[in-house]
Motif scaffolding. Structure first.
Motif, PDB file in Angstrom:
ATOM      1  N   PRO A 123       0.821  -1.212   0.000  1.00  0.00           N
ATOM      2  CA  PRO A 123       0.000   0.000   0.000  1.00  0.00           C
ATOM      3  C   PRO A 123       0.859   1.268   0.000  1.00  0.00           C
ATOM      4  N   VAL A 124       0.344   2.329  -0.615  1.00  0.00           N
ATOM      5  CA  VAL A 124       1.021   3.625  -0.641  1.00  0.00           C
ATOM      6  C   VAL A 124       0.955   4.280   0.734  1.00  0.00           C
ATOM      7  N   ASN A 125      -0.188   4.228   1.375  1.00  0.00           N
ATOM      8  CA  ASN A 125      -0.376   4.854   2.684  1.00  0.00           C
ATOM      9  C   ASN A 125       0.602   4.260   3.700  1.00  0.00           C
ATOM     10  N   PRO A 126       1.409   5.092   4.375  1.00  0.00           N
ATOM     11  CA  PRO A 126       2.425   4.578   5.302  1.00  0.00           C
ATOM     12  C   PRO A 126       1.866   3.727   6.448  1.00  0.00           C
ATOM     13  N   VAL A 127       0.715   4.097   6.969  1.00  0.00           N
ATOM     14  CA  VAL A 127       0.121   3.322   8.068  1.00  0.00           C
ATOM     15  C   VAL A 127      -0.341   1.959   7.562  1.00  0.00           C
ATOM     16  N   LEU A 128      -1.019   1.944   6.417  1.00  0.00           N
ATOM     17  CA  LEU A 128      -1.444   0.662   5.836  1.00  0.00           C
ATOM     18  C   LEU A 128      -0.244  -0.191   5.445  1.00  0.00           C
ATOM     19  N   ARG A 129       0.813   0.456   4.924  1.00  0.00           N
ATOM     20  CA  ARG A 129       2.016  -0.278   4.537  1.00  0.00           C
ATOM     21  C   ARG A 129       2.644  -0.942   5.771  1.00  0.00           C
ATOM     22  N   TRP A 130       2.715  -0.231   6.890  1.00  0.00           N
ATOM     23  CA  TRP A 130       3.243  -0.792   8.127  1.00  0.00           C
ATOM     24  C   TRP A 130       2.389  -1.972   8.588  1.00  0.00           C
ATOM     25  N   LEU A 131       1.063  -1.794   8.579  1.00  0.00           N
ATOM     26  CA  LEU A 131       0.152  -2.867   8.982  1.00  0.00           C
ATOM     27  C   LEU A 131       0.282  -4.067   8.043  1.00  0.00           C
ATOM     28  N   PHE A 132       0.369  -3.796   6.741  1.00  0.00           N
ATOM     29  CA  PHE A 132       0.535  -4.845   5.733  1.00  0.00           C
ATOM     30  C   PHE A 132       1.792  -5.671   6.044  1.00  0.00           C
ATOM     31  N   ARG A 133       2.911  -5.000   6.301  1.00  0.00           N
ATOM     32  CA  ARG A 133       4.173  -5.693   6.592  1.00  0.00           C
ATOM     33  C   ARG A 133       4.063  -6.508   7.875  1.00  0.00           C
ATOM     34  N   CYS A 134       3.449  -5.943   8.901  1.00  0.00           N
ATOM     35  CA  CYS A 134       3.283  -6.668  10.168  1.00  0.00           C
ATOM     36  C   CYS A 134       2.424  -7.915   9.991  1.00  0.00           C
ATOM     37  N   LEU A 135       1.301  -7.770   9.315  1.00  0.00           N
ATOM     38  CA  LEU A 135       0.413  -8.916   9.099  1.00  0.00           C
ATOM     39  C   LEU A 135       1.079  -9.991   8.251  1.00  0.00           C
ATOM     40  N   ARG A 136       1.768  -9.574   7.204  1.00  0.00           N
ATOM     41  CA  ARG A 136       2.448 -10.543   6.342  1.00  0.00           C
ATOM     42  C   ARG A 136       3.558 -11.270   7.094  1.00  0.00           C
ATOM     43  N   ALA A 137       4.315 -10.565   7.918  1.00  0.00           N
ATOM     44  CA  ALA A 137       5.387 -11.199   8.689  1.00  0.00           C
ATOM     45  C   ALA A 137       4.813 -12.206   9.690  1.00  0.00           C
ATOM     46  N   ALA A 138       3.679 -11.877  10.276  1.00  0.00           N
ATOM     47  CA  ALA A 138       3.067 -12.745  11.283  1.00  0.00           C
ATOM     48  C   ALA A 138       2.366 -13.957  10.678  1.00  0.00           C
ATOM     49  N   THR A 139       2.080 -13.906   9.385  1.00  0.00           N
ATOM     50  CA  THR A 139       1.309 -14.989   8.757  1.00  0.00           C
ATOM     51  C   THR A 139       2.081 -15.691   7.641  1.00  0.00           C
ATOM     52  N   HIS A 140       3.374 -15.671   7.699  1.00  0.00           N
ATOM     53  CA  HIS A 140       4.224 -16.358   6.716  1.00  0.00           C
ATOM     54  C   HIS A 140       4.037 -15.829   5.300  1.00  0.00           C
ATOM     55  N   HIS A 141       3.786 -14.555   5.191  1.00  0.00           N
ATOM     56  CA  HIS A 141       3.810 -13.783   3.946  1.00  0.00           C
ATOM     57  C   HIS A 141       2.714 -14.100   2.932  1.00  0.00           C
ATOM     58  N   ARG A 142       2.630 -15.285   2.384  1.00  0.00           N
ATOM     59  CA  ARG A 142       1.790 -15.507   1.212  1.00  0.00           C
ATOM     60  C   ARG A 142       0.612 -16.447   1.434  1.00  0.00           C
ATOM     61  N   GLU A 143       0.502 -17.020   2.603  1.00  0.00           N
ATOM     62  CA  GLU A 143      -0.514 -18.038   2.790  1.00  0.00           C
ATOM     63  C   GLU A 143      -1.516 -17.642   3.870  1.00  0.00           C
ATOM     64  N   GLY A 144      -2.696 -18.218   3.784  1.00  0.00           N
ATOM     65  CA  GLY A 144      -3.685 -18.039   4.828  1.00  0.00           C
ATOM     66  C   GLY A 144      -4.678 -16.918   4.553  1.00  0.00           C
ATOM     67  N   ALA A 145      -5.665 -16.872   5.415  1.00  0.00           N
ATOM     68  CA  ALA A 145      -6.766 -15.922   5.260  1.00  0.00           C
ATOM     69  C   ALA A 145      -6.318 -14.476   5.441  1.00  0.00           C
ATOM     70  N   VAL A 146      -5.380 -14.228   6.349  1.00  0.00           N
ATOM     71  CA  VAL A 146      -4.919 -12.854   6.579  1.00  0.00           C
ATOM     72  C   VAL A 146      -4.174 -12.330   5.350  1.00  0.00           C
ATOM     73  N   ALA A 147      -3.296 -13.151   4.779  1.00  0.00           N
ATOM     74  CA  ALA A 147      -2.571 -12.743   3.572  1.00  0.00           C
ATOM     75  C   ALA A 147      -3.544 -12.490   2.428  1.00  0.00           C
ATOM     76  N   ALA A 148      -4.537 -13.349   2.279  1.00  0.00           N
ATOM     77  CA  ALA A 148      -5.545 -13.155   1.231  1.00  0.00           C
ATOM     78  C   ALA A 148      -6.326 -11.863   1.469  1.00  0.00           C
ATOM     79  N   PHE A 149      -6.649 -11.581   2.723  1.00  0.00           N
ATOM     80  CA  PHE A 149      -7.359 -10.345   3.081  1.00  0.00           C
ATOM     81  C   PHE A 149      -6.538  -9.122   2.676  1.00  0.00           C
ATOM     82  N   THR A 150      -5.227  -9.131   2.943  1.00  0.00           N
ATOM     83  CA  THR A 150      -4.395  -7.968   2.627  1.00  0.00           C
ATOM     84  C   THR A 150      -4.297  -7.719   1.126  1.00  0.00           C
TER      85      THR A 150
END
Length: 113
Positions: free
Chosen positions: A38-65
Motif C-alpha cells: 500500500p502507498v499509505n504509510p500506516v497501511l504499509r506498516w500494517l501490511f508488513r506486520c500482518l504478512r510477517a506474522a502470517t508467513h507472507h503468502r498463505e492463509g486468510a490474513v494474507a488473502a485479506f491484505t
C-alpha cells in the motif's frame, strides 16, 4: 505474456519467477527484486506486520491484505518506486513490466519462450 529468460555465456540463467516456479523447478539462489505494498504509510506498516506474522503468502490474513481497497505501489529494490495504482493487480503488472525490461532483458543473450 511470454516468459523472458537471459542466458549467460558461463551457463547462468536469469528469469523473473514466482514462488510457485521455485517450488516446481528449484533454484540454486534467488534474490527478491521488488515489493508491492500500500502507498499509505500506516497501511504499509500494517501490511508488513500482518504478512510477517502470517508467513507472507498463505492463509486468510494474507488473502485479506491482497484485497485492500487502497492505492498500491511497486517498490523495486535498488530501483524506482512505481505508482500509485488503484489496484494491487495494476501495481503487479507495472512491476513485472519494469522488471522484464530492466532486469531480465539486460544484456544481449535474451530469448522469448
Amino acid at each position: 505474456m511470454k516468459t523472458k529468460i537471459r542466458f549467460y555465456p558461463g551457463g547462468g540463467v536469469r528469469k523473473l519467477h514466482t514462488t510457485r516456479d521455485l517450488e516446481v523447478y528449484g533454484a540454486k539462489s534467488r534474490k527478491r527484486a521488488s515489493h508491492v505494498e500500500p502507498v499509505n504509510p500506516v497501511l504499509r506498516w500494517l501490511f508488513r506486520c500482518l504478512r510477517a506474522a502470517t508467513h507472507h503468502r498463505e492463509g486468510a490474513v494474507a488473502a485479506f491484505t491482497r484485497r485492500w481497497p487502497c492505492d498500491w505501489q511497486a517498490t523495486i529494490i535498488a530501483g524506482p518506486t512505481l505508482g500509485p495504482f488503484r489496484t494491487r493487480k495494476e501495481a503487479i503488472e507495472a512491476e513485472v513490466a519494469w522488471l522484464v525490461v530492466n532486469f531480465v532483458l539486460q544484456g544481449t543473450n535474451s530469448t522469448d519462450l
